[in-house]
Motif scaffolding. Sequence first.
Motif, short mmCIF file in Angstrom:
data_model
loop_
_atom_site.label_atom_id
_atom_site.label_comp_id
_atom_site.label_asym_id
_atom_site.label_seq_id
_atom_site.Cartn_x
_atom_site.Cartn_y
_atom_site.Cartn_z
N ASP A 187 0.81 -1.22 0.00
CA ASP A 187 0.00 0.00 0.00
C ASP A 187 0.84 1.27 0.00
O ASP A 187 0.37 2.35 0.34
N ALA A 188 2.11 1.16 -0.39
CA ALA A 188 3.01 2.33 -0.39
C ALA A 188 2.52 3.38 -1.38
O ALA A 188 2.10 3.07 -2.50
N GLU A 189 2.56 4.64 -0.95
CA GLU A 189 2.19 5.76 -1.82
C GLU A 189 3.24 5.90 -2.95
O GLU A 189 4.40 5.54 -2.77
N PRO A 190 2.83 6.45 -4.11
CA PRO A 190 3.76 6.60 -5.23
C PRO A 190 5.04 7.35 -4.85
O PRO A 190 6.14 6.98 -5.30
N GLY A 191 4.90 8.39 -4.00
CA GLY A 191 6.09 9.14 -3.59
C GLY A 191 7.06 8.28 -2.80
O GLY A 191 8.28 8.36 -2.97
N ARG A 192 6.53 7.44 -1.91
CA ARG A 192 7.39 6.57 -1.11
C ARG A 192 8.04 5.50 -1.99
O ARG A 192 9.21 5.13 -1.77
N VAL A 193 7.32 5.02 -3.00
CA VAL A 193 7.90 4.05 -3.92
C VAL A 193 9.12 4.65 -4.61
O VAL A 193 10.19 4.03 -4.69
N ARG A 194 8.98 5.88 -5.11
CA ARG A 194 10.11 6.54 -5.78
C ARG A 194 11.28 6.72 -4.83
O ARG A 194 12.44 6.54 -5.21
N GLU A 195 11.00 7.10 -3.60
CA GLU A 195 12.06 7.30 -2.63
C GLU A 195 12.84 6.02 -2.38
O GLU A 195 14.07 6.02 -2.33
N ILE A 196 12.13 4.92 -2.23
CA ILE A 196 12.81 3.65 -1.96
C ILE A 196 13.64 3.21 -3.15
O ILE A 196 14.78 2.76 -3.00
N VAL A 197 13.08 3.35 -4.35
CA VAL A 197 13.83 2.98 -5.55
C VAL A 197 15.10 3.82 -5.65
O VAL A 197 16.19 3.30 -5.91
N LEU A 198 14.97 5.12 -5.44
CA LEU A 198 16.13 6.01 -5.50
C LEU A 198 17.19 5.58 -4.48
O LEU A 198 18.39 5.49 -4.80
N LEU A 199 16.77 5.30 -3.26
CA LEU A 199 17.71 4.94 -2.21
C LEU A 199 18.39 3.60 -2.49
O LEU A 199 19.60 3.44 -2.25
N ARG A 200 17.64 2.62 -2.99
CA ARG A 200 18.24 1.32 -3.31
C ARG A 200 19.26 1.46 -4.43
O ARG A 200 20.35 0.86 -4.38
N LEU A 201 18.93 2.24 -5.46
CA LEU A 201 19.88 2.45 -6.55
C LEU A 201 21.11 3.20 -6.06
O LEU A 201 22.24 2.88 -6.46
N ASN A 202 20.90 4.17 -5.19
CA ASN A 202 22.03 4.97 -4.70
C ASN A 202 22.98 4.14 -3.85
O ASN A 202 24.19 4.36 -3.86
N ARG A 203 22.43 3.16 -3.11
CA ARG A 203 23.28 2.28 -2.31
C ARG A 203 24.27 1.54 -3.22
O ARG A 203 25.45 1.36 -2.88
N VAL A 204 23.79 1.11 -4.37
CA VAL A 204 24.65 0.40 -5.31
C VAL A 204 25.62 1.36 -5.98
O VAL A 204 26.81 1.07 -6.14
N LEU A 205 25.14 2.54 -6.36
CA LEU A 205 25.99 3.52 -7.04
C LEU A 205 27.18 3.92 -6.17
O LEU A 205 28.27 4.20 -6.70
N GLU A 206 27.01 3.95 -4.87
CA GLU A 206 28.09 4.35 -3.98
C GLU A 206 29.28 3.40 -4.02
O GLU A 206 30.37 3.73 -3.56
N ARG A 207 29.10 2.23 -4.61
CA ARG A 207 30.20 1.27 -4.72
C ARG A 207 31.15 1.61 -5.87
O ARG A 207 32.26 1.06 -5.95
N PHE A 208 30.72 2.49 -6.76
CA PHE A 208 31.51 2.81 -7.95
C PHE A 208 32.37 4.05 -7.71
O PHE A 208 31.88 5.08 -7.26
N ALA A 209 33.66 3.91 -8.04
CA ALA A 209 34.57 5.04 -7.90
C ALA A 209 34.61 5.90 -9.16
O ALA A 209 35.07 7.04 -9.13
N ASP A 210 34.12 5.36 -10.29
CA ASP A 210 34.13 6.07 -11.56
C ASP A 210 33.35 7.37 -11.43
O ASP A 210 32.14 7.37 -11.17
N PRO A 211 34.01 8.54 -11.62
CA PRO A 211 33.32 9.83 -11.45
C PRO A 211 32.22 10.08 -12.48
O PRO A 211 31.36 10.94 -12.27
#
Length: 277
Positions: A49-73
């Motif tokens: 029952d997550a609101e659309p805004g919360r869905v976007r926030e979670i997707v953004l945060l999950r992707l960002n967790r992975v992106l932080e592993r990359f050193a490529d600027p």
Amino acid sequence: MVASAKETKTSRRAKDRLHHVHARAGIQQDGLRRALGPELRAIWGIAEDAEPGRVREIVLLRLNRVLERFADPLMPEIVWTAYNLGVDPVSGGAGMVGRIRTMVGRGRVAVSERTCTRRFYDFLGTVKNSLDGFQEDLTGEDFRLASRWIAGNVRPEREQTDGGLRDPVPSVMRMFLDGTVWGPADEAGAPVPARLGAHGDWLCVFTDERLLAEYRALTGAGWARIRPRTGREVVLAAARREVATGVLVNPRPTRGAGIHAALPLSPDSIARLAIRR
């Protein structure tokens, strides 16, 4: 422990659904929750029952967790362009391929479209692998930051181990570079500089057409054309000029005298020029 056939099938379905995240308008797309599918939502901790805004926030945060592993600027520029975060709304609906093509065409990265696409799929492969691992809990602070990034259409700021910013372009500057500005142009459509003698040449732009209209009304400035551009295009145009040229954002409408320039500003008014806050 050997994964069951059911777990393997669930993981495969979740990984397949990742390709729906960067499609169309990316994380800004309508129906993002549906595009993720139940398996991926379950792995990422998205409630039914997550609101659309919360869905976007979670997707953004999950992707960002992975992106932080990359050193490529270059990776943040490529990844967030692909997922439609910090992208000019005019280009946002062009799909991942269109957004990357526009990014390369505007000189935002010094590599080819093919290289950007290859690096994006390297990132996507890492996201797929991450689905088989532990998913960190998300905190209230995480959601506060994600909400701010989405509301401002800006990309996550990354901190260095020394406390400084790893992201070479602060979010405000990024908003200017990727956003649309308006300024005077000649008959051919090229930016017209304000030549201010000892104070140098400037390309003057406005972040809102209303500010430009106000300036023209108060100064009587007349130009052959007014043309919208991205802030990045203006900066590149200034850098390509043989004469050192600066970029002035939202000059105040102070009438000058004695200078025949695109913008009627006098040298003694330069000290009063400021970015409108």
